[in-house]
Design an enzyme around this catalytic site. Structure first.
Site, PDB file in Angstrom:
ATOM      1  N   ARG A 130       0.857  -1.178   0.000  1.00 33.24           N
ATOM      2  CA  ARG A 130       0.000   0.000   0.000  1.00 33.24           C
ATOM      3  C   ARG A 130       0.898   1.234   0.000  1.00 33.24           C
ATOM      4  NH1 ARG A 130      -2.392  -3.429   3.982  1.00 33.24           N
ATOM      5  NH2 ARG A 130      -4.522  -4.075   3.435  1.00 33.24           N
ATOM      6  N   LYS A 154      -2.262  -2.263   7.780  1.00 36.85           N
ATOM      7  CA  LYS A 154      -3.504  -1.769   8.369  1.00 36.85           C
ATOM      8  C   LYS A 154      -3.776  -2.436   9.705  1.00 36.85           C
ATOM      9  CE  LYS A 154      -6.602  -0.060   4.764  1.00 36.85           C
ATOM     10  NZ  LYS A 154      -7.891  -0.307   4.075  1.00 36.85           N
ATOM     11  N   HIS A 224      -1.971   2.820  -5.994  1.00 38.31           N
ATOM     12  CA  HIS A 224      -2.855   1.703  -5.686  1.00 38.31           C
ATOM     13  C   HIS A 224      -3.138   0.857  -6.925  1.00 38.31           C
ATOM     14  CE1 HIS A 224      -4.872   0.063  -2.218  1.00 38.31           C
ATOM     15  NE2 HIS A 224      -5.942  -0.209  -2.941  1.00 38.31           N
ATOM     16  N   HIS A 250      -4.933  -8.704   3.254  1.00 44.79           N
ATOM     17  CA  HIS A 250      -6.385  -8.583   3.383  1.00 44.79           C
ATOM     18  C   HIS A 250      -6.888  -9.444   4.533  1.00 44.79           C
ATOM     19  CE1 HIS A 250      -6.896  -7.380  -1.139  1.00 44.79           C
ATOM     20  NE2 HIS A 250      -6.581  -6.357  -0.375  1.00 44.79           N
ATOM     21  N   TYR A 259     -10.217  -9.557  -7.406  1.00 45.02           N
ATOM     22  CA  TYR A 259      -9.202  -9.670  -8.453  1.00 45.02           C
ATOM     23  C   TYR A 259      -9.454 -10.859  -9.372  1.00 45.02           C
ATOM     24  CZ  TYR A 259      -6.811  -6.192  -5.691  1.00 45.02           C
ATOM     25  OH  TYR A 259      -6.513  -5.038  -5.015  1.00 45.02           O
TER      26      TYR A 259
END
Length: 282
Positions: A130, A154, A224, A250, A259
């Site tokens: 990211r 994250k 991104h 994720h 995706y």
């Protein structure tokens, strides 16, 4: 445990909701919440859904803490946000991007700005980071010959990220120009600085500029988008979905599954454009 940008977004949503209700958000009843929901009508569904989620969580928190006896937020509908297919770059676009980067390196092999750009692009596409993870990499995140690094993503969750030989070489070449006093691999300022790191906005500008040099419309690319390309091209190459989920960091595999739709859409487009009967009318 939420990311800083997530906290800022939720805080902004709650402040705006409070303004619509003239400071009465904490005591809002169902009628007030219905008025609030109507004010979100012009927004995109994803934005409205996030705002509704923030309000619902606040009201549930207030009841849990005994600051109110009911929770009207339960009746606040959450707009179902349609998840759009992410933008991706084709293999040809990526080839052009790296060809221009190679030309820049050949013309100025010792230029710090060019070495930094090379390291940024190699890590974006080669490791699927990211933008926020990339710009905040610690100065010693990469070790020569290790082939991976551990980053904090994250929610302050750590994950192992692969680093290709060429990305490692690019990052190590750039690191020779990073001041010893810097905490970050990509400090703020072209020549480097002891305080702060490169901003996401500056990274965005660098990627757009390189794309323009490669003849790629700037609106089609961003940091991104290169992360999306990393995931899509891995899946197209036969990578397992669970592995890609882990590499991207994720929490929910449903996020990664988007995706697979991109890869399928690419195959459909390939058949429609390259099949011998594609140009024949029915």
């Amino acid at each position: 445990g939420a990311a800083k940008n997530t906290l800022i977004a939720y805080g902004r949503d709650l402040a705006q909701a409070s303004a619509v209700l003239e400071g009465g958000l904490a005591t809002a009843d169902s009628a007030a919440l219905a008025r609030l929901a109507r004010s979100w009508a012009p927004l995109k569904r994803a934005s409205a859904a996030r705002k509704a989620s923030a309000v619902r969580q606040l009201l549930a928190f207030l009841m849990a803490e005994g600051l109110r006896t009911d929770d009207p937020g339960r009746d606040l509908a959450l707009p179902q946000a349609a998840r759009p297919l992410p933008k991706v770059l084709g293999a040809g676009d990526v080839t052009r991007l790296f060809a221009v980067l190679a030309e820049k390196l050949a013309a100025a092999p010792d230029d710090p700005a060019t070495l930094r750009l090379s390291a940024l692009i190699e890590l974006l596409y080669g490791s699927g980071l990211r933008a926020s993870e990339l710009v905040a990499l610690p100065r010693h995140a990469l070790k020569a010959g290790r082939g991976h690094m551990v980053i904090t993503g994250k929610g302050d969750k750590e994950r192992l990220v692969p680093v290709s030989r060429r990305a490692e070489a690019a990052a190590l070449a750039w690191s020779q120009h990073v001041p010893a006093s810097s905490r970050y691999l990509f400090p703020a300022g072209r020549a480097g600085s002891a305080a702060g790191h490169l901003t996401r906005l500056r990274l965005w500008q660098l990627v757009k500029s390189l794309a323009a040099d490669a003849g790629i419309p700037p609106q089609r690319i961003s940091p991104h988008v290169l992360r999306h390309a990393f995931a899509t091209h891995l899946l197209e190459g036969g990578a397992d979905l669970r592995i890609v989920q882990t590499l991207l960091g994720h929490a929910d595999i449903a996020t990664t599954q988007i995706y697979t739709h991109v890869a399928a859409a690419t195959l459909v487009e390939l058949v429609n454009s390259r099949h011998p009967l594609a140009d024949e009318s029915n």
